[in-house]
Structures are given as C-alpha cells and as structure tokens.
Design an enzyme around this catalytic site. Structure first.
Site, PDB file in Angstrom:
ATOM      1  N   SER A 143      -0.886   0.122  10.438  1.00  0.00           N
ATOM      2  CA  SER A 143      -1.075   0.597   9.068  1.00  0.00           C
ATOM      3  C   SER A 143       0.235   0.525   8.303  1.00  0.00           C
ATOM      4  O   SER A 143       1.311   0.794   8.859  1.00  0.00           O
ATOM      5  CB  SER A 143      -1.566   2.048   9.076  1.00  0.00           C
ATOM      6  OG  SER A 143      -1.537   2.600   7.773  1.00  0.00           O
ATOM      7  N   TYR A 157      -1.658  10.564  11.022  1.00  0.00           N
ATOM      8  CA  TYR A 157      -2.186   9.202  10.976  1.00  0.00           C
ATOM      9  C   TYR A 157      -1.050   8.188  11.013  1.00  0.00           C
ATOM     10  O   TYR A 157      -1.060   7.236  11.801  1.00  0.00           O
ATOM     11  CB  TYR A 157      -3.028   9.009   9.720  1.00  0.00           C
ATOM     12  CG  TYR A 157      -3.540   7.604   9.542  1.00  0.00           C
ATOM     13  CD1 TYR A 157      -4.625   7.147  10.284  1.00  0.00           C
ATOM     14  CD2 TYR A 157      -2.932   6.735   8.641  1.00  0.00           C
ATOM     15  CE1 TYR A 157      -5.092   5.849  10.131  1.00  0.00           C
ATOM     16  CE2 TYR A 157      -3.389   5.438   8.485  1.00  0.00           C
ATOM     17  CZ  TYR A 157      -4.469   5.002   9.223  1.00  0.00           C
ATOM     18  OH  TYR A 157      -4.919   3.714   9.080  1.00  0.00           O
TER      19      TYR A 157
END
Length: 248
Positions: A143, A157
C-alpha cells in the site's frame, strides 16, 4: 504477449477490486489463474465465467488468508488441478481505521488485520515456496500508505503493509539462490466499488495525485503481469509505487 502462456498463478483475494484486475490481466496473458475469496461466491464464479468465456482458464477457491490451513489446502488444490504453480500474488487484505488514541478500539478487528495483511501473507509464501520452480515469481500488493498516510486512523493498516516491504527484501535474498524473484507493488488510490463518489471528497482525494486521477485495477494488474514475465527476471527485492505520483 509476455511469454506467460500456460503458467499457473494463485491470486489471494482475487474476486473483486484490485484482485479481480490482477486475475483478468494474468488470464489475458494466457496464465491459468486460480484465486481465493472469503465471501461472495456469486461474484467469484462470475469472474471465472467471464475468463472462461474469453478462452482462459480460472478456478475460484474459498479460503481465508488468515487461516493457514485453508490457504495450504487451496495451494494443494491448484497444484493438483493444474500440475504446477509458477506465480503467487499476495493480494488479500483488510483495513481497519483506528486512531492510536481511540478510547475503545476493536481489538479483534485489529488482530484480524494483522492475521490477514501480514502473518497470513508470510504463511501463504511459506506454503507456496516448495511448489515454485526456478523462475518462479512472488508478488505482493502492499500500500502507498507505507510511504504517505493520507488521514488519521491508518497506523495499523500502514504498518501491516509496511512490514510486507521488509519481508519482500528479506525473501528476495532468501530465494535468490533458487531463481525465484520477490517484489512488492504499492498502489495509491485505485478506483474500485468502494471509491467515494461525493464530488467534494473526490476532489480532496485527487488533489495530491500528480496525474490528477484514480488508478484502475487493470493498471495494477498490468504491472503484476510485467513483473511475472521473463522481462522482469533481473528485478527482485524491489518496491514499485503505482500511485500516479501520489507519493512524490
């Protein structure tokens, strides 16, 4: 074509969004593609049908990336069905928004995030490696939040995905003697069925992106197909940002 015809790939979390884009891109190159999903049998089977209608081969397998036994069973099924495994794409992931000063965080949701995003990827790679040949490919979808955290609450995250970049560098070193390459792709803001549509929100999200638009799942899939090909044989341990200049 990239010389991928008749290769076999497993894509975790491949029934929708970025995962489906990866499945479609690999299938278009002649790869026989298996993919896992947790919920939503109907969209998974619809994706299989679309690929088969286009002349490809696909297999949908229900398996939770947080459950190593289920992933091992999926890998064994792929090898039994297609006789080989050449490409592993770790795409399955979940997100939990939880600021560090949150009064009552959902601890089970946060634990599951780590089980899926980080520990689950490591266990999937361990299960797949014995089946991968020289020239095999391991590709992980990380990500862009590993580089740029766009709003509050993404710490867990971002960290879970950032760990995958470190794993990638380490695994590239571990597996180089076997001729297996390991790379990570870090998407920025990619348009999916979860992308906001409110004009003000969209404008705010697009503002820091140099190219001024969201990316597409197909564009991520094309990068995966390139890294899976022979043309990328000298690329390993690399982190590739696919974010339209969001991180610059």
């Amino acid at each position: 074509m990239r010389g991928l015809a008749n290769k076999v790939a497993l894509v975790t979390g491949g029934s929708r969004g970025i995962g489906a884009g990866i499945v479609r891109a690999l299938a278009a190159e002649g790869v026989r593609v298996a993919f896992t999903y947790v919920r939503g049998t109907e969209p998974a089977q619809a994706l299989v049908a679309a690929i088969e209608q286009a002349g490809g081969q696909a297999l949908a397998l229900q398996a939770d990336a947080a459950q190593p036994a289920q992933v091992r069973a999926a890998i064994e099924t792929v090898v039994a069905r297609f006789g080989q495994l050449d490409i592993l794409v770790n795409n399955a992931g979940v997100n939990v928004v939880s600021p560090i000063d949150e009064a009552a965080p959902d601890e089970e949701a946060l634990a599951n995030l780590w089980r899926v995003n980080t520990w689950g990827v490591a266990q999937t790679v361990r299960a797949a490696v014995p089946h991968l040949p020289a020239g095999g490919r391991i590709l992980t979808i990380g990500s862009g939040s590993n580089i740029r955290v766009p709003f509050a609450g993404l710490g867990d995250y971002a960290a879970s995905k950032g760990a995958l970049a470190a794993y990638t560098r380490a695994w590239a070193r571990d597996l180089a003697p076997r001729g297996i390459t390991v790379n990570i792709i870090q998407p920025g803001l990619i348009e999916t069925d979860l992308t906001p549509t409110d004009p003000a929100t969209v404008a705010s999200l697009l503002q820091p992106i140099a190219l001024g638009r969201f990316g597409t799942a197909q564009e991520v899939g094309e990068v995966v197909a390139f890294l899976a090909s022979e043309a990328a044989g000298y690329i390993t341990g690399a982190t590739l940002n696919v974010d339209g200049g969001w991180s610059v």
